[in-house]
Motif scaffolding. Structure first.
Motif, PDB file in Angstrom:
ATOM      1  N   TYR A 209       0.842  -1.204   0.000  1.00 55.00           N
ATOM      2  CA  TYR A 209       0.000   0.000   0.000  1.00 55.00           C
ATOM      3  C   TYR A 209       0.877   1.255   0.000  1.00 55.00           C
ATOM      4  N   ASP A 210       1.838   1.274   0.881  1.00 55.52           N
ATOM      5  CA  ASP A 210       2.643   2.485   1.039  1.00 55.52           C
ATOM      6  C   ASP A 210       3.518   2.795  -0.170  1.00 55.52           C
ATOM      7  N   HIS A 211       3.910   1.763  -0.918  1.00 57.66           N
ATOM      8  CA  HIS A 211       4.818   2.006  -2.028  1.00 57.66           C
ATOM      9  C   HIS A 211       4.178   1.899  -3.403  1.00 57.66           C
ATOM     10  N   ALA A 212       2.880   1.658  -3.429  1.00 59.11           N
ATOM     11  CA  ALA A 212       2.214   1.460  -4.725  1.00 59.11           C
ATOM     12  C   ALA A 212       2.359   2.704  -5.598  1.00 59.11           C
ATOM     13  N   THR A 213       2.583   2.468  -6.899  1.00 52.10           N
ATOM     14  CA  THR A 213       2.689   3.600  -7.811  1.00 52.10           C
ATOM     15  C   THR A 213       1.489   3.643  -8.746  1.00 52.10           C
TER      16      THR A 213
ATOM     17  N   ASP B 213      -2.389  -1.698  -7.648  1.00 56.33           N
ATOM     18  CA  ASP B 213      -1.660  -2.251  -6.513  1.00 56.33           C
ATOM     19  C   ASP B 213      -2.135  -1.656  -5.187  1.00 56.33           C
ATOM     20  N   ARG B 214      -2.463  -0.407  -5.247  1.00 57.27           N
ATOM     21  CA  ARG B 214      -2.897   0.263  -4.042  1.00 57.27           C
ATOM     22  C   ARG B 214      -4.225  -0.311  -3.544  1.00 57.27           C
ATOM     23  N   LEU B 215      -5.156  -0.464  -4.490  1.00 58.71           N
ATOM     24  CA  LEU B 215      -6.482  -0.958  -4.110  1.00 58.71           C
ATOM     25  C   LEU B 215      -6.409  -2.420  -3.669  1.00 58.71           C
ATOM     26  N   ALA B 216      -5.576  -3.198  -4.343  1.00 61.99           N
ATOM     27  CA  ALA B 216      -5.438  -4.606  -3.952  1.00 61.99           C
ATOM     28  C   ALA B 216      -4.929  -4.687  -2.522  1.00 61.99           C
ATOM     29  N   ALA B 217      -3.955  -3.844  -2.196  1.00 61.95           N
ATOM     30  CA  ALA B 217      -3.395  -3.871  -0.844  1.00 61.95           C
ATOM     31  C   ALA B 217      -4.422  -3.393   0.174  1.00 61.95           C
TER      32      ALA B 217
END
Ligand code: B3K
Ligand code: ZN
Length: 905
Positions: free
Chosen positions: A739-743, A747-751
């Motif tokens: 989540y913190d490193h998603a670009t 990836d952000r939503l999956a996390a």
């Protein structure tokens, strides 16, 4: 309950229109509180109609004036009955001048002319044009339109309508005008206008014939950084239609406009497609891979309608699948071609079939079941269904399977040759396919007229001595409302035979066949109730691969052993069936687990709450059968030769909804627990493999929505979601780090989804940060609502709390879908709370929404379709909720139709 039950419309009562319209000139003086519309149409009596009156339709507006051939009509000259305005004794040639007054800003149904965020938009399909003016608003009345738009220049600098811009200028008083002309005849449902403060990305584009056209994507200020993907999708769509079907863009200009308040996905208005922002706006920051895919698919769909829908349209709304089934088929083929690889195509096919099975098969088995070409309706908007769209597309696909790609293209060419500029029927389409190929497709008509999902059961026998393999196929179709008995369908069944090493055997359907080029897939045509097919020269007992690539929308049963399924999973050359075998195996294990849980529950109940039996039913040590499934999944996960995207679909368990459809009586909680238990077991057993997969499928560097990267992200995020089932510190760290490193949003939503379903300490903090970061991006806030609405821990009280959030509103369909519909249809374990509180929530929202937007309310109403299948006491509580809605005063016809059919069938 309302007493004036709206009338039912029947297909077999079709009467051609009494008058045809040649030319329509419209003048709009746009104002949010009172818009004036002056419409001048020339009509002629239709010699082919028994109807003598001039019939117009209109509602929810004020009729200011109506003149016929220069003379003002008084109420004594016509009869106004509900939506119908009848003028008897009209002459053969008529010029009608009608002035109407509308209040667009109070129009919350989002049909007709309405205001969204200060701008004007229209939605006329199916019957929205009649909220703009009185008109023969039916698809078989096609006319040419000229449209003059006048509005305040500051507030509405952009004025758009169908076709080509002829003239624009100032009116002097702070107002300005634009004159548009559509050179093509069209039905009123394709009319559109847009007026507002918008900006566009535009590009000149060269067509195959050398003509240059102007392409535009219009959005609100601040969104120009999100239009490139829609523009690229549009260009790809234009190219594809030229290449695959030899169909060209017929206008000088093609516009897409995005609007935040919209009832569905998008609308194919001639030359002026209006889109839900969800299917236009994308950049890596706000959109996921799935969004990117959907945008391409919907842009394609609406563009393809220009030929299949606009140039050739529907005679009446019963023929809706003529344009929708065909256009879905075209967009599915487009998406598959854009991926290109065989395995990529298979993943597309798998996705489409998943939707079909989960939603259309359920519809076919429920109270709203209807044929692809329905026989009756109360509210046509209720028939923009998965049956008309997705099953309709399968029906079109079967032509291609039966006739081959070339044959299908010949049929399409003949269809346009015969019907360009006409409003026609599904029979006309079938006739073109048959005639272009010299085939008799009479029996194929039953796919249009009979509802219900056919069941095909297969048995086989191998004769080693005669070297024959005999396959017996029988078909049946369950009764549906109003259709007790069904006649046999014409079903293409694609079959392959695998030898013991897993290779395809050459197929000989006649004795002594030794053609060197013998095919390895045969299309068997099942037309009778029961038929036998004999394969010759079969050197050993094969494992049959049946219904390859899902060659027909049927349920196929064959008594495979677990070992045969595992074998197909490993070897079938047909990737669809390879996936299918895995799903069958997983479904078996899950259903056994559900049974065990139910048994343990009943035992536990007799022993007064003792849940040791429940625990033993979901024991953490896999049984031998479960171990075999997990072994097969391990093989797939590790199989480097398989595309990541394919591995992702193969490792995904059937959804809770899919499993519900497999059961005679639905026990949502047992299904939920069983699926969770199996997921945990898989996660434990394959922990190392998932970790390895997770790390091996990273996509560093700038975001790209190309199929390879999308597949990798999907597989990586699937691995993440399995690992998170362990809910341990290591997995918490993994998701927090992602989540913190998603670009990118994928990836952000999956996390975040994984986090929200876990007990990780950092979940609430990230959920809040996500909101803060994206509070100005409506589409992302929709995701924020959905991920909570569908989270395991979100119960009815929590969803009510979310509905009180200041960002929630019933006025915006996307927002309603993102929370209310997402919870009711996407969180079965919580929605079906044993105390019935989920159903009470549902009833409240159906009633509240109906007063604002009947179409969206009716969609929500359909969540209860399968109520009769649920275990007690759920079933009884669902019925009570349905009755509560039915008893509510002044329901719309939309909701009334859904609820009354649900209670009756
Ligand atoms: N034809 C429109 C759907 C209109 C729905 C009206 N209730 C979008 C589409 O199928 O492309
Ligand atoms: Zn469509």
């Amino acid at each position: 309950m309302r007493t004036d039950t709206p009338p039912t419309i029947y297909r077999n009562q079709y009467v051609p229109p009494g008058y045809l319209v040649e030319q329509v000139e419209m003048g709009f003086d746009l104002d949010p509180a009172e818009t004036r519309v002056a419409t001048r149409s020339t009509l002629v009596k239709n010699p082919d109609s028994p109807e003598r009156d001039l019939v117009l339709y209109g509602h929810e507006m004020r009729l200011v004036q109506i003149r016929m051939n220069g003379k003002e009509l008084t109420p004594a000259d016509y009869r106004l009955d509900g939506e119908t305005l009848r003028i008897p004794n009209a002459p053969d040639q008529v010029t009608l001048e009608i002035e109407t007054a509308l209040n667009p800003e109070s129009n919350t149904s989002l049909m007709g002319l309405y205001v969204s965020n200060g701008n004007f938009f229209t939605q006329c399909e199916a019957e929205g044009f009649r909220k703009i003016t009185y008109f023969p608003d039916r698809p078989d009345v096609m006319a040419k339109y000229t449209v003059m738009l006048r509005a305040d220049k500051k507030r509405y600098p952009v004025l758009l309508s169908n076709g080509n811009l002829i003239e624009q200028g100032d009116l002097g008083d702070g107002r300005h005008y634009a004159l548009w002309e559509d050179p093509f005849k069209k039905p009123s449902y394709l009319f559109a206008l847009v007026a507002g403060d918008l900006v566009c990305q535009e590009e000149a584009f060269l067509l195959k014939d050398g003509r240059e056209v102007l392409l535009q994507v219009w959005v609100e200020h601040g969104n120009l950084d999100k239009t490139q993907h829609a523009m690229d999708s549009l260009k790809n769509s234009i190219r594809w239609d030229e290449e695959r079907f030899n169909l060209e863009l017929d206008l000088d200009r093609f516009m897409i406009v995005a609007v935040g308040d919209f009832n569905m996905g998008a609308m194919e208005n001639k030359g002026l497609n209006i889109f839900n922002t969800k299917f236009v706006l994308a950049n890596p920051r706000i959109a996921t891979d799935i969004d990117y895919f959907n945008i391409e698919s919907v842009v394609g769909h609406e563009y393809f309608h220009n030929w299949t829908g606009n140039r050739v349209t529907c005679r009446d709304w019963f023929q809706l699948s003529l344009k929708e089934g065909l256009t879905v088929f075209r967009d599915q083929e487009f998406s598959a071609d854009m991926i290109g690889t065989d395995s990529g195509r298979a993943v597309r096919r798998i996705d489409d079939v998943r939707v079909l099975r989960q939603t259309q098969f359920a519809e076919d088995a429920g109270p709203m079941a209807h044929p692809v070409r329905p026989d009756s309706y109360i509210e046509i908007n209720n028939f923009y269904t998965v049956t008309v769209y997705e099953k309709g597309s399968e029906v079109v696909r079967m032509y291609q399977t039966l006739l081959g790609r070339e044959g299908f293209n010949r049929g399409m060419a003949l269809y346009f040759e015969r019907h360009d500029g006409q409003a026609v029927t599904c029979d006309d389409f079938r006739a073109a396919m048959a005639d272009a190929n010299g085939r008799d497709l009479t029996q194929f008509e039953r796919w249009y007229s009979q509802a219900g999902t056919p069941h095909v059961s297969a048995t086989s026998e191998y004769d080693g001595h005669a070297r024959t393999f005999t396959l017996t196929l029988s078909q049946s179709c369950p009764p549906t409302p109003g259709q007790e008995k069904k006649l046999p369908f014409h079903i293409p069944v694609a079959v392959g035979l695998l030898d013991s090493s897993g290779r395809d055997m050459p197929l000989h359907l006649a004795p002594h066949g030794n053609a060197p080029e013998a095919p390895t897939t045969a299309i068997l045509e099942l037309t009778e109730e029961r038929q036998t097919f004999v394969f010759h020269e079969v050197s050993e007992c094969p494992v049959p691969s049946l219904l390859r690539n899902f060659s027909a929308p049927v349920v196929l049963s064959y008594e495979y052993t677990d070992a045969e399924l595992a074998f197909l999973m490993e070897h079938d050359s047909d990737p669809f069936n390879r996936w299918e075998a895995g799903q069958r195996l997983a479904t078996r294990r899950l259903l056994v687990l559900v049974d065990k849980l139910l048994l343990a529950d009943s035992v536990a109940q007799t022993f007064d709450g003792e849940d040791a039996d429940v625990q033993s039913a979901t024991a953490r040590v896999p049984s031998a059968e479960q171990a075999a499934l997990i072994g097969a999944l391990r093989g797939t996960l590790r199989h480097a030769g398989l595309d990541p995207a394919f591995r992702e679909v193969a490792l995904s368990l059937p959804s809770e909804t899919m499993l519900s459809e497999e059961m005679d009586v639905i026990h949502p909680h047992a299904i939920h627990r069983a699926r969770l238990a199996l997921r945990r077991m898989i996660a434990e057993q394959l922990r190392e493999e998932f970790l390895e997969t997770y790390h091996a499928n990273q996509t560093p560097g700038p975001y790209s929505p190309d199929p390879q990267s999308v597949g990798k992200r999907a597989l990586k995020n699937l691995a993440l979601s399995y690992l998170c089932e362990l809910d341990d510190e290591a997995s918490h760290e993994l998701m927090e780090r992602q989540y913190d490193h998603a670009t990118n949003m994928t990836d952000r939503l999956a996390a975040l989804t994984a986090l929200v379903n876990s007990r990780a300490a950092g979940r609430q903090d990230r959920l809040n940060r996500f909101f803060e970061e994206f509070k100005h991006e409506a589409l992302v806030i929709d995701k924020w609502f959905t991920l909570q609405a569908t989270a395991r821990g979100t119960d009815v009280a929590a969803v009510r709390e979310l509905a009180r959030h200041p960002a929630f509103t019933l006025r915006n369909p996307n927002r309603v879908r993102s929370l209310v519909l997402a919870f009711c249809s996407g969180n079965p374990a919580q929605f079906h709370a044993p105390d019935g509180s989920g159903y009470a929530f549902w009833a409240e929202y159906v009633i509240a929404l109906d007063a604002i937007n009947p179409q969206v309310a009716a969609r929500l109403a359909r969540v209860m379709d399968r109520w009769r299948k649920y275990a007690q006491p759920l079933r009884e509580k669902m019925r009570e909720a349905l009755e509560r809605v039915a008893a509510s005063p002044s329901l719309s016809g939309d909701v009334l139709e859904v609820i009354s059919k649900s209670l009756a069938n």
